[in-house]
Write an enzyme that holds these catalytic residues in place. Structure first.
Site, PDB file in Angstrom:
ATOM      1  N   GLU A  93       8.975  -4.392  10.522  1.00  0.00           N
ATOM      2  CA  GLU A  93       9.395  -3.085  10.005  1.00  0.00           C
ATOM      3  C   GLU A  93       9.941  -2.204  11.123  1.00  0.00           C
ATOM      4  OE1 GLU A  93       6.639  -1.172   7.344  1.00  0.00           O
ATOM      5  OE2 GLU A  93       7.811   0.685   7.302  1.00  0.00           O
ATOM      6  N   LYS A 145      -1.347  -9.468   2.715  1.00  0.00           N
ATOM      7  CA  LYS A 145      -0.603  -9.060   3.919  1.00  0.00           C
ATOM      8  C   LYS A 145      -1.477  -8.107   4.734  1.00  0.00           C
ATOM      9  CE  LYS A 145       3.112  -6.094   3.779  1.00  0.00           C
ATOM     10  NZ  LYS A 145       2.652  -4.951   4.591  1.00  0.00           N
ATOM     11  N   ASP A 184      -1.049  -6.057  -0.168  1.00  0.00           N
ATOM     12  CA  ASP A 184      -1.516  -5.449   1.083  1.00  0.00           C
ATOM     13  C   ASP A 184      -3.023  -5.260   1.068  1.00  0.00           C
ATOM     14  OD1 ASP A 184       0.511  -4.959   2.958  1.00  0.00           O
ATOM     15  OD2 ASP A 184       1.226  -3.197   1.858  1.00  0.00           O
ATOM     16  N   ASP A 193       0.837  -1.204   0.000  1.00  0.00           N
ATOM     17  CA  ASP A 193       0.000   0.000   0.000  1.00  0.00           C
ATOM     18  C   ASP A 193       0.873   1.255   0.000  1.00  0.00           C
ATOM     19  OD1 ASP A 193       0.885  -0.192   2.593  1.00  0.00           O
ATOM     20  OD2 ASP A 193      -1.093  -0.128   3.523  1.00  0.00           O
ATOM     21  N   SER A 194       2.211   1.058   0.005  1.00  0.00           N
ATOM     22  CA  SER A 194       3.138   2.172  -0.236  1.00  0.00           C
ATOM     23  C   SER A 194       2.911   2.747  -1.632  1.00  0.00           C
ATOM     24  CB  SER A 194       4.589   1.725  -0.059  1.00  0.00           C
ATOM     25  OG  SER A 194       4.837   0.537  -0.782  1.00  0.00           O
ATOM     26  N   GLU A 222      -1.594  -5.654   8.482  1.00  0.00           N
ATOM     27  CA  GLU A 222      -0.829  -5.025   9.562  1.00  0.00           C
ATOM     28  C   GLU A 222      -1.532  -5.232  10.905  1.00  0.00           C
ATOM     29  OE1 GLU A 222      -0.090  -0.893   8.744  1.00  0.00           O
ATOM     30  OE2 GLU A 222       0.915  -1.330   6.840  1.00  0.00           O
TER      31      GLU A 222
HETATM   32  O1  KIV Z   1       3.578  -1.133   1.672  1.00  0.00           O
HETATM   33  C1  KIV Z   1       4.756  -1.528   1.688  1.00  0.00           C
HETATM   34  O2  KIV Z   1       5.567  -1.223   0.808  1.00  0.00           O
HETATM   35  C2  KIV Z   1       5.190  -2.360   2.807  1.00  0.00           C
HETATM   36  C3  KIV Z   1       6.643  -2.689   2.902  1.00  0.00           C
HETATM   37  C4  KIV Z   1       7.420  -1.497   3.282  1.00  0.00           C
HETATM   38  C5  KIV Z   1       6.902  -3.831   3.791  1.00  0.00           C
HETATM   39  O3  KIV Z   1       4.392  -2.747   3.606  1.00  0.00           O
END
Ligand code: KIV
Length: 272
Positions: A190, A121, A91, A52-53, A123
């Site tokens: 992280e 994934k 994510d 989600d980055s 969090e």
């Molecule tokens: O969203 C992302 O890029 C991440 C990584 C930094 C692990 O969760």
């Protein structure tokens, strides 16, 4: 030059478990589009995270919070079309799983069905246990994410290193074991102290993938735009830049502008 193992035809959750079992480090990177995913996959990276980055890197938002489930599915399906070998993990974005386990399952199923990705994934620890269990029971592999969890940035207040104090470190260790016990296939750690990463990684059977978490995670992940120097303002201590593509790109584009203005492009050979 990549040193990836050509015997691995398609990376699965089992492959990365085997890599941990035999002590071989796991390489992971983000990707958000077809062309970049193709390059990352060809170079031999085992796990591609559609993070989600994308909210920061692709859309220019300050945080990961604004990206939507539809946008994540768009990025993920583009990545899947570019990948032949890597395991593609996506994510679940902020707001798509925190409400309740039914909503979480619906979001995970949409990602798997509409993008063709291989895993999701999420969090958090104990707070989202029910949602993770529900998703796992539908046959969707889940990767956990502990330590600095950017979807909670307004709770933390800063992007500083997490779990430096004993109480937070103990909660992280408890959450890590809970995630392993319920069936997560891996865990992102992280921005936590290197010594804690070592302790967690050694006490878990499933692989850990670190970012800003020191050398003792079972694998490492970076945001691909940071590694390539496409983003040039983000300079955390943990980041190693392998190229300065921002400079390469702006110089090439400036050259193109000069050629157009100087009537040098296109030339005779480039015209029909
Ligand atoms: O969203 C992302 O890029 C991440 C990584 C930094 C692990 O969760």
């Amino acid at each position: 030059m990549s040193v990836h193992n050509p015997d691995i035809k398609r990376v699965t959750t089992h492959t990365i478990q085997e890599l941990k079992n035999k002590g071989e480090k796991i390489s992971a990177l983000t990707a958000y589009d077809f062309s970049m995913a193709k390059a990352v996959d060809t170079a031999g990276v085992e796990v591609i995270l559609v993070g989600d980055s994308a909210s920061n890197v692709m859309a220019g938002h300050e945080t990961t919070l604004p990206i939507t489930l539809d946008q994540m599915i768009y990025h993920a399906s583009s990545v899947v079309r570019g990948v032949k070998r890597a395991l593609v993990v996506v994510d679940l974005p902020f707001g798509s799983y925190q409400g309740n386990s039914t909503e979480a399952l619906r979001s995970a199923i949409r990602i798997m069905k509409e993008s063709g990705a291989h895993a999701v994934k999420m969090e958090g620890g104990l707070e989202i246990k029910d949602s993770i269990v529900r998703i796992l029971s539908a046959g969707v592999p889940v990767m956990g994410h502990l330590g600095l969890t950017p979807q909670s940035i307004y709770k933390f207040g800063t992007y500083a290193v997490r779990a430096k104090e004993e109480a937070e470190a103990q909660k992280l260790m408890d959450d890590a074991h809970m995630l392993e016990d319920i069936g997560c296939f891996g865990l992102v750690l992280e921005k936590i102290p290197a010594a804690l990463t070592k302790k967690v990684s050694e006490s878990l059977t499933i692989p850990t993938i670190g970012i800003g978490a020191g050398p003792d995670a079972d694998g490492q992940i970076l945001v691909v735009h940071d590694l390539l120097g496409i983003t040039n303002e983000f300079k955390p201590r943990f980041l190693r830049r392998y190229a300065d593509l921002h400079t390469v790109m702006t110089e090439a584009i400036a050259h193109y502008v000069d050629d157009v203005k100087g009537n040098d492009f296109p030339n005779e050979k480039e015209a029909y």
